[in-house]
Every structure is written in C-alpha cells, then in structure tokens.
Enzyme design. Sequence first.
Site, PDB file in Angstrom:
ATOM      1  N   ARG A  70      50.928  12.661 -18.703  1.00 42.80           N
ATOM      2  CA  ARG A  70      50.809  11.271 -19.138  1.00 42.80           C
ATOM      3  C   ARG A  70      49.480  10.685 -18.674  1.00 42.80           C
ATOM      4  O   ARG A  70      48.994  11.024 -17.598  1.00 42.80           O
ATOM      5  CB  ARG A  70      51.978  10.415 -18.640  1.00 42.80           C
ATOM      6  CG  ARG A  70      52.145  10.195 -17.175  1.00 42.80           C
ATOM      7  CD  ARG A  70      53.040  11.157 -16.421  1.00 42.80           C
ATOM      8  NE  ARG A  70      54.193  11.684 -17.083  1.00 42.80           N
ATOM      9  CZ  ARG A  70      55.401  11.104 -17.056  1.00 42.80           C
ATOM     10  NH1 ARG A  70      55.581   9.973 -16.422  1.00 42.80           N
ATOM     11  NH2 ARG A  70      56.397  11.695 -17.647  1.00 42.80           N
ATOM     12  N   ASP A  87      51.421   6.328 -15.684  1.00 45.01           N
ATOM     13  CA  ASP A  87      52.835   6.081 -15.410  1.00 45.01           C
ATOM     14  C   ASP A  87      52.915   5.047 -14.289  1.00 45.01           C
ATOM     15  O   ASP A  87      52.246   5.198 -13.264  1.00 45.01           O
ATOM     16  CB  ASP A  87      53.482   7.407 -14.961  1.00 45.01           C
ATOM     17  CG  ASP A  87      54.980   7.296 -14.776  1.00 45.01           C
ATOM     18  OD1 ASP A  87      55.614   6.449 -15.435  1.00 45.01           O
ATOM     19  OD2 ASP A  87      55.522   8.060 -13.956  1.00 45.01           O
ATOM     20  N   ASP A 130      55.751   3.110 -11.881  1.00 49.22           N
ATOM     21  CA  ASP A 130      57.150   3.013 -11.458  1.00 49.22           C
ATOM     22  C   ASP A 130      57.278   1.935 -10.390  1.00 49.22           C
ATOM     23  O   ASP A 130      56.498   1.924  -9.424  1.00 49.22           O
ATOM     24  CB  ASP A 130      57.627   4.345 -10.838  1.00 49.22           C
ATOM     25  CG  ASP A 130      57.822   5.434 -11.882  1.00 49.22           C
ATOM     26  OD1 ASP A 130      58.108   5.104 -13.047  1.00 49.22           O
ATOM     27  OD2 ASP A 130      57.681   6.612 -11.517  1.00 49.22           O
TER      28      ASP A 130
END
Length: 178
Positions: free
Chosen positions: A93, A96, A98
Amino acid sequence: MEHIAYIALGSNIGDRFDYLRKAVTALNNHSCISVLATSSVYETDPVGYVEQACFLNMVVKVATSLSPFALLEATMDIEKQFGRKREVHWGPRTLDLDILLYNHENIETEQLIIPHPRMYERAFVLIPLFEIDESLIIPSVQHPLRSYVEQLSDQGVRIWKSRQAVEEQFMLARKEGV
Ligand SMILES: Nc1ncnc2c1ncn2[C@@H]1O[C@H](COP(=O)(O)OP(=O)(O)OP(=O)(O)O)[C@@H](O)[C@H]1O
Ligand SMILES: Nc1nc2c(c(=O)[nH]1)N=C(CO)CN2
C-alpha cells in the site's frame, strides 16, 4: 483540543517517505487535528503477507476535537487522497493509517476498534509508539506498553530516519487550541 490519539502510518510503495510526510502534514493541516509528536521513521520487514517490499513505519501523537469516528473518516480521506488501493489483504500500500489509541477509550464496533486489535503483536507499531510515550498504559488491559515492548524478540525494525531529522524535514506548523 480535548482528545489525545496515537496514529500509526505505513507505506511500502513508491516514495515511501514522501507519503508519510504528506500524510502527517495533511493531518496537521486538518482544522481539528494538531500533531503533537512524531516518532523516528523505521524500515520494517513485512509482516503477515511477507512477499512484498519493506515498509517505512512511524507513529504520531495528535490532539483533536474530532470524535473517534470522525477521526477515522479523516484518516480514510487522507489514505484516499494518496491513492490507497486495497488489493491484497495485508498487502502492498502507498499509505495506511491506523488509529491505535484514543484517550483511554475502548471502542468495539464493526467500523472501528480501539485500541487497534493487532497493535500488540506488531513491533513496527509498538517500537515507535514507545519512543513517543514510554509511560503509556494500554486501556483495554491496563498493562504498561513497556511490558509488550520488552517481550518483542527478532523485530525486523530498523531506524531509517531519526526522530530529530523527521522533525526537521516535516517542519510542521505549531497549532494552538484548535
Ligand atoms: N483502529 C482502527 N484504525 C483504522 N481502521 C480501523 C480501526 N478499527 C477498525 N478499522 C477498520 O479497518 C478498515 C481498514 O482496514 P484496512 O484495509 O486498512 O486493513 P489493513 O490495514 O489491511 O489491516 P490492519 O487493520 O491489520 O492494519 C477500515 O475500513 C476501518 O473501518
Ligand atoms: N512491516 C509492516 N508489515 C505490515 C504492515 C506495516 O505497516 N508494516 N501493515 C500491514 C497491514 O496493515 C501488514 N504488514
């Protein structure tokens, strides 16, 4: 800003450092988010799906007036802005984001789980998080973060750019009372 959150960032496609820099800048440019601290940037061996390139990972501490769900929306907008596609589960990716922790809250919904359920086994998350705040207590279990970090063995996590160099290169504008 009444809430404190910690956000993990990762990238393993393209100009990985530039994706991290742009994402952290975008977080700080959001009218309801202020980036308070940045970790070093670490180069990390891929975990889970291992047939992919090494990641750059880091963690930031933010103050925010957003609810956890609005913060998730903001992080997903930033992922989209930088072309994130989800093709392989745990696969490559560009970017990302989180949410690891939000105040001392425990949240379990279909859309959002806080603390992030996989953070405990991820050296690429725990090491930069510990660098930012050595005295953190994980709210769901009331254990000190230190106890998780001390149990990590072969970590595959190497400093790629020091915390000081990151601060100098990101040059984030200081924000008061957003
Ligand atoms: N704490 C959280 N932070 C970010 N996303 C979360 C969180 N808890 C649940 N989610 C959900 O996870 C989804 C994103 O999953 P994604 O495809 O990014 O997983 P992944 O990054 O591949 O794997 P992992 O979640 O193990 O890092 C989002 O749609 C979001 O609703
Ligand atoms: N080293 C490393 N490995 C991963 C990462 C990551 O950010 N760093 N993210 C994953 C899915 O979120 C899966 N595996």
